[in-house]
Scaffold this active site. Structure first.
Site, short mmCIF file in Angstrom:
data_model
loop_
_atom_site.label_atom_id
_atom_site.label_comp_id
_atom_site.label_asym_id
_atom_site.label_seq_id
_atom_site.Cartn_x
_atom_site.Cartn_y
_atom_site.Cartn_z
N LYS A 1 0.88 -1.18 0.00
CA LYS A 1 0.00 0.00 0.00
C LYS A 1 0.90 1.22 0.00
CE LYS A 1 -2.30 3.07 1.72
NZ LYS A 1 -1.93 4.41 1.28
N GLY B 1 6.08 4.86 8.51
CA GLY B 1 5.30 6.09 8.44
C GLY B 1 5.36 6.82 9.77
N SER B 2 4.35 7.62 10.02
CA SER B 2 4.37 8.46 11.23
C SER B 2 4.09 7.64 12.49
CB SER B 2 3.32 9.57 11.08
OG SER B 2 2.05 8.99 10.96
N THR B 3 4.56 8.14 13.60
CA THR B 3 4.34 7.47 14.88
C THR B 3 2.84 7.44 15.19
OG1 THR B 3 6.53 8.00 15.68
CG2 THR B 3 4.86 7.65 17.36
N GLU B 4 2.14 8.51 14.84
CA GLU B 4 0.70 8.57 15.09
C GLU B 4 -0.04 7.42 14.37
OE1 GLU B 4 -0.81 12.12 13.41
OE2 GLU B 4 -2.85 11.75 14.09
N GLY C 1 1.35 4.73 13.22
CA GLY C 1 1.89 3.48 13.77
C GLY C 1 1.08 3.02 14.99
N GLU D 1 8.40 1.11 11.46
CA GLU D 1 9.52 2.06 11.29
C GLU D 1 8.89 3.44 11.32
OE1 GLU D 1 12.58 1.44 11.29
OE2 GLU D 1 12.80 -0.65 10.67
N CYS E 1 13.37 10.18 7.56
CA CYS E 1 13.06 9.83 8.95
C CYS E 1 14.27 10.04 9.85
CB CYS E 1 12.57 8.39 9.02
SG CYS E 1 13.69 7.24 8.24
N GLU F 1 8.64 16.15 15.27
CA GLU F 1 9.20 15.89 13.94
C GLU F 1 8.57 16.85 12.93
OE1 GLU F 1 8.06 12.25 11.88
OE2 GLU F 1 10.15 11.95 11.32
#
Ligand code: NAD
Length: 502
Positions: A198, A250-253, A255, A272, A306, A405
Site C-alpha cells: 500500500k 510512516g508516522s508514529t501517530e 503506527g 519504522e 526519517c 518531527e
C-alpha cells in the site's frame, strides 16, 4: 542529447503514457480499477499539476487482494519453489529495475518532486542493491540443530525451521517511495511470503511499476499485489483477518493506530516510525566535514527523511563557526524542478507538507528561535511546493521545533557546555531512530555512542545505510529492525521440532 534533455524527454514520454488511462490496482497479476470506480490525482509537486489519475482502492479491493495473496501462498509454484529459484527471481527483478533505472528515477521525480539524478544515484540504486542483497538470502536462511537435554534421558533430535509468516500487508510512506517498498517487498518475498503493498497516496506510481516488473521477472501472479489509495485502504489491510503480518513505515501517530487496528487476529506488526535525530558536535570536531554532512543530513530529500539530523547540539565554543558553515552549504544548494540539470533540492511533496513545515517555522519564531537562513518560499518560485533550506538558532530544549518531527528542511540549533547535560538533552525525546556524533576523541566517541538512545549511531559520518546492517528505532521510533538477518526474521516464523529417536 544532454542528460537534462534526456530526463525531460523521458518525463514527456512517461506523462503522455500516463495520461491515456487511470492507473489500476495490481491484484492477482492484473491491473484493475477499484471496485468503487473511484480514482484520485497524482500531482507533480514541482508544478502542482496533475500527472494522471490513480485507482482509489478501498475495503473491497483489499479483500480481493488478500484472497489473491492467500491463493498465491498456497500455490505450489510459490510455496514449494526451491531456494535457488526464489533467489533467481529476486535477482531478475533487480536486473529489471536496473534496466529501467532512469525511467523509474524520472517517475519518482514527477510523483514526489525529488531531483531525478540524485534519485537515480541513491534511491533507485539502493533498491537494486536491496533486491540483489535479499536475493542472496533464500539459500542461506535456515534453522539449527539444538542440543536439548530431556529429563527422561531419551535421545531426542531437536531442530528449528523457518517458515514464511504468510500474507503480509506492507504500508509505506511518500518520502522514499521506491526504497521503502523495496526494503519490505524484497525480504518478504525472499522469506516466501506473499504481499499486498500500500504505497502512500502522494506517491503511488513507482510501486505500481515495481509490481509490473516483478511479473515480468516471473514472480507468479498474486504474490505481489498493490493497492493504491488513502489511509482507509491501509486501515482495511490492518484489520483484515486474512493478513498475517503488517510491516509499516510512516508516522508514529499512524503506527499507534496500526497497533490498535491489528488486534483482531493479533497479526505480527513491525514499525519504522518517526525521528528527531540529534547531531552532536564536540569542540575538537573537524568543522568542515561536520558542516557538510550535517547540511546534507537535514537538507537531502528536502529534509523529508526519517533519520534527518534535525536537532543540532553544537558545543558553545564552535557553535557560531559551525552554523556559519552549515548556512554556507544551504546557500549553495540549487533549488528547482528535479528534472532540470544541477538541481539538488526540489519541492516538498505536497501543499499539506508545505503548510506543516511553514507552520513549524512560525511556531519556532513565536517560541523565540531565530531564523539564520531560509524560512519560507524561495524568491521567484511561485508554482509548486518549494520551501527554502532553513536553520533556526537559539532553539530551546522545550520548544516544539526541538521536540516534534517537522519532516522538512528545518534545522533547530542548540548549544551546550556540559557533557552529561548534552546526553540528557539528546535523549530527552520520544524518538530514538538515529544520532550523529562529531569528534576525533576516540573515548568520547564510544562513550557517547553507548549513551545515546538510538537504533543507529553514526560517528563522523551520517545517514549511511546498508542492507547488511540493521535499521530501526528505539522508543517511539518503532518496533523491529529492517535489513540483514533481522529483516528475514521479521517475515518468518520459527518452528521447533522434537523427534524422539529412542
Ligand atoms: P503517514 O503515517 O501519514 O502515512 C504512511 C502510510 O500509512 C501511507 O501509505 C498512508 O496512506 C497510510 N495510512 C494512513 N493512515 C492509516 C491508517 N489509519 N491505517 C493504515 N495505514 C494508514 O506517514 P507519511 O506522512 O507518509 O510519512 C512520513 C512519516 O514516515 C514520518 O513520520 C517519517 O519519519 C516516517 N518514516 C519513517 C521511516 C523509518 O524507517 N523509521 C522511514 C521513512 C519515513
Amino acid at each position: 542529447m544532454s542528460v537534462a534533455s534526456q530526463t525531460h524527454a523521458i518525463a514527456e514520454r512517461l506523462q503522455t503514457g500516463l495520461r491515456t488511462a487511470a492507473r489500476g490496482l495490481i491484484i492477482d497479476g492484473k491491473s484493475v480499477p477499484a471496485r468503487s470506480g473511484e480514482t484520485f490525482a497524482a500531482v507533480n509537486p514541482a508544478t502542482g499539476e496533475e500527472i494522471c489519475q490513480v485507482a482509489k482502492g478501498g475495503e473491497a479491493d483489499v479483500d480481493l487482494a488478500v484472497q489473491a495473496a492467500r491463493r498465491a501462498l498456497a500455490n505450489p509454484s510459490w510455496r514449494d519453489m526451491s531456494a535457488v529459484d526464489r533467489s533467481q527471481l529476486l535477482y531478475r527483478l533487480a536486473e529489471l529495475i536496473e534496466r529501467d533505472a532512469e525511467e523509474l528515477a524520472v517517475l519518482e521525480c514527477l510523483d514526489n518532486g525529488k531531483p531525478a539524478t540524485l534519485t537515480r544515484a541513491v534511491e533507485i540504486e539502493g533498491s537494486i542493491k536491496t533486491f540483489r542483497y535479499f536475493a542472496g538470502w533464500p539459500t542461506k536462511f535456515g534453522g539449527e540443530t539444538l542440543p536439548v537435554s530431556p529429563r527422561s534421558g531419551a535421545k531426542i533430535l531437536n531442530y528449528t525451521t523457518r517458515e514464511p509468516v504468510g500474507v503480509c500487508g506492507l504500508i509505506v510512506p511518500w518520502n522514499y517511495p521506491m526504497s521503502m517498498a523495496a526494503w519490505k517487498v524484497a525480504p518478504a518475498l525472499a522469506a516466501g511470503c506473499t504481499v499486498i503493498l500500500k504505497p502512500a497516496e502522494q506517491t503511488p506510481l513507482t510501486a505500481l511499476r515495481l509490481a509490473e516488473l516483478a511479473l515480468e521477472a516471473g514472480i507468479p501472479a498474486g504474490v505481489f499485489n498493490v493497492i493504491t489509495g488513502f489511509g482507509e485502504a491501509g486501515a482495511a489491510l490492518v484489520a483484515h483477518p486474512g493478513v498475517d503480518k503488517i510491516a509499516f513505515t510512516g508516522s508514529t501517530e499512524v503506527g499507534k493506530a496500526i497497533v490498535h487496528g491489528s488486534t483482531g487476529n493479533l497479526k505480527k506488526v513491525s514499525l519504522e516510525l518517526g525521528g528527531k535525530s540529534p547531531q552532536i558536535v564536540l569542540p575538537d570536531a573537524d568543522l568542515d566535514a561536520a558542516a557538510a554532512s550535517i547540511a546534507a543530513g537535514i537538507f537531502f530529500n528536502q529534509g523529508q527523511t526519517c533519520t534527518a539530523g534535525s536537532r543540532l547540539y553544537a558545543h558553545a565554543s564552535i557553535h557560531d563557526a559551525l552554523l556559519a558553515r552549515i548556512a554556507d552549504h544551504a546557500a549553495r544548494l540549487t533549488i528547482g524542478n528535479g528534472l532540470d540539470a544541477g538541481v539538488d533540492f526540489g519541492p516538498l511533496v505536497s501543499q499539506e507538507q508545505w503548510d506543516r513545515v511553514s507552520s513549524y517555522v512560525e511556531i519556532g519564531r513565536a517560541e523565540g528561535a531565530e531564523i539564520v537562513t531560509g524560512g519560507g518560499r524561495p524568491a521567484g518560485m511561485d508554482k509548486g511546493f518549494f520551501f527554502q533550506p532553513t536553520i533556526m538558532a537559539n532553539a530551546g530544549r522545550d520548544m516544539r521545533i526541538v521536540r516534534e518531527e517537522i519532516f522538512g528542511p528545518v534545522l533547530s540549533a542548540l548549544s551546550w557546555t556540559d557533557t552529561d547535560d548534552l546526553v540528557a538533552q539528546a535523549n530527552d525525546s520520544d524518538f530514538g531512530l538515529s544520532a550523529g556524533i562529531w569528534t576525533n576523541d576516540l573515548k568520547q566517541a564510544h562513550r557517547l555512542a553507548a549513551a545515546v538512545k538510538a537504533g543507529t549511531v553514526w560517528v563522523n559520518c551520517f545517514n549511511l545505510v546498508d542492507n547488511a546492517t540493521p535499521f530501526g528505532g528505539f522508543k517511539q521510533s518503532g518496533w523491529g529492525r529492517e535489513h540483514g538477518r533481522q529483516a528475514m526474521e521479521l517475515y518468518s516464523e520459527i518452528k521447533s521440532v522434537w523427534v524422539n529417536l529412542s
